[in-house]
Design an enzyme around this catalytic site. Structure first.
Site, PDB file in Angstrom:
ATOM      1  N   CYS A   1      50.403  68.595  67.853  1.00  0.00           N
ATOM      2  CA  CYS A   1      50.739  67.245  68.328  1.00  0.00           C
ATOM      3  C   CYS A   1      52.238  67.048  68.538  1.00  0.00           C
ATOM      4  O   CYS A   1      52.649  66.040  69.112  1.00  0.00           O
ATOM      5  CB  CYS A   1      50.196  66.206  67.367  1.00  0.00           C
ATOM      6  SG  CYS A   1      48.440  66.410  67.057  1.00  0.00           S
TER       7      CYS A   1
ATOM      8  N   ASN B   1      43.709  60.105  69.721  1.00  0.00           N
ATOM      9  CA  ASN B   1      44.774  61.078  69.487  1.00  0.00           C
ATOM     10  C   ASN B   1      44.615  62.243  70.470  1.00  0.00           C
ATOM     11  O   ASN B   1      43.636  62.979  70.395  1.00  0.00           O
ATOM     12  CB  ASN B   1      44.664  61.547  68.026  1.00  0.00           C
ATOM     13  CG  ASN B   1      45.672  62.619  67.676  1.00  0.00           C
ATOM     14  OD1 ASN B   1      46.313  63.199  68.547  1.00  0.00           O
ATOM     15  ND2 ASN B   1      45.794  62.897  66.392  1.00  0.00           N
TER      16      ASN B   1
ATOM     17  N   HIS C   1      53.760  59.621  68.374  1.00  0.00           N
ATOM     18  CA  HIS C   1      52.467  60.267  68.539  1.00  0.00           C
ATOM     19  C   HIS C   1      51.368  59.285  68.127  1.00  0.00           C
ATOM     20  O   HIS C   1      51.454  58.646  67.077  1.00  0.00           O
ATOM     21  CB  HIS C   1      52.421  61.535  67.675  1.00  0.00           C
ATOM     22  CG  HIS C   1      51.084  62.170  67.626  1.00  0.00           C
ATOM     23  ND1 HIS C   1      50.344  62.401  68.764  1.00  0.00           N
ATOM     24  CD2 HIS C   1      50.332  62.607  66.583  1.00  0.00           C
ATOM     25  CE1 HIS C   1      49.198  62.959  68.414  1.00  0.00           C
ATOM     26  NE2 HIS C   1      49.164  63.090  67.105  1.00  0.00           N
TER      27      HIS C   1
END
Ligand code: COA
Length: 320
Positions: free
Chosen positions: A111, A277, A247
């Protein structure tokens, strides 16, 4: 010379899956998902792939920047879910775009992939080695989920975001990165097992496994620290920053970071409600949403921050 983001693009799969739809797959509820994460729906690839979304996002970013394929010197893709082990997603994008002058490679920083890519581009531009680069974060995490595991499959989504970065007098003021492999077991997805004529382990597909609370603790401690470090390096205070684009893993993590930085929630835009996500795709997709909505003005100070499996993290302070 500094590295400046001059254009953005993104691409999401057509199919959106609302929390209610997941209630029919696993023992979960819309209320649980929303209250624990903020996520309401996510986009899931049906006909799309990591490469197809990455190429679309890249084309949008090039159009937005007014940059032609031949001008690209470097293409970096942050991904953990490429269509192929090789060639890299970056080389596939290069081919699709006709970016014949570019060097192209992928990086795996989960990520934090977009931030890590940006950091490499920043170094290449500052050294004078290149002028123009394409950085992409692209994922099809849906193929890496156990769709019977309610603790993971409700959290993630598919998509790609891209940015064109060019040498300029303004741009990225400071960048910090970090990794902690010792704590890597908190978020894993195994690749193929060793399997050849001399050993027969049987090939078992593995899926994403996560110790949610460990990752949560890591994020709320490390992300504000990294942002503060980057702001210190840039000589910028949190009050001067217009937006913190983090994020998009969990609204509670974002709220905790805002609190630690003593900044209002309005400075932390989110799209996790509709995207979930998207790992490396998260930050550049959010950046593109903001850009498309006309919320970013030349000269604005922006912070980008990513964190995830590895464990890895990165934060950047830049002038838009
Ligand atoms: N629906 C309903 N119940 C669920 C569920 C779901 N989708 N997923 C887990 N549960 C259950 C658990 O089984 C557990 O039940 P139990 O108490 O009977 O054992 C209960 O909910 C609480 O689980 P827990 O893991 O303690 O929840 P939590 O408050 O820590 O929230 C996360 C879970 C994943 C939302 C949270 O830990 C988190 O956001 N962590 C960070 C994850 C992240 O950001 N990862 C990506 C980083 S890039």
């Amino acid at each position: 010379m500094l590295a400046r983001i001059i254009g953005t693009g993104s691409s999401l799969p057509e199919k959106a899956v609302a929390n209610q739809e997941l209630e029919t797959l696993v023992d979960t509820t819309d209320e649980w998902i929303k209250s624990r994460t903020g996520i309401e729906k996510r986009h899931i690839a049906v006909t799309e792939t990591t490469t197809s979304m990455a190429v679309e996002a890249a084309k949008h970013a090039m159009k937005n920047a007014g940059v032609k394929a031949e001008e690209l010197d470097l293409i970096i893709v942050g991904t953990v879910s490429g269509d192929m082990c090789f060639p890299s997603t970056a080389c596939q994008i290069q081919s699709a775009l006709g970016a014949k002058n570019a060097t192209a490679f992928d990086i795996n920083a989960a990520c934090a992939g977009f931030l890590f890519g940006l950091s490499i581009v920043d170094a290449y531009i500052k050294s004078g080695r290149i002028k123009t680069a394409l950085v992409v974060g692209a994922e099809t995490l849906s193929k890496m989920m156990d769709w019977k595991d309610r603790s993971t499959c409700v959290l993630f989504g598919d998509g790609a975001g891209a940015a064109i970065v060019k040498s300029s007098d303004e741009g990225i003021l400071a960048l910090v990165q970090g990794s902690d492999g010792v704590r890597g077991s908190a978020l894993t997805c195994h690749n193929r097992a060793v399997n050849n004529p001399y050993v027969d382990n049987g090939f078992k597909t593995d899926y994403t496994k996560m110790n949610g609370q460990e990752v949560y603790k890591f994020a709320v401690k490390t992300v504000p620290a990294a942002i503060m470090q980057a702001m210190d390096k840039a000589g910028v205070s949190a009050d001067q920053v217009k937006y913190f684009l983090l994020h998009q893993a969990n609204i509670r993590i974002i709220e905790a970071v805002a609190k630690k930085l003593n900044q209002p929630a309005e400075k932390f835009p989110t799209n996790l409600q509709e995207c979930g996500n998207i790992s490396a795709g998260s930050v550049p997709i959010l950046l593109d949403f903001m850009n498309q909505e006309g919320k970013l003005e030349r000269g604005d100070l922006i912070v980008l921050a990513g964190f995830g499996a590895g464990l890895t993290w990165g934060a950047a302070v830049l002038t838009w």
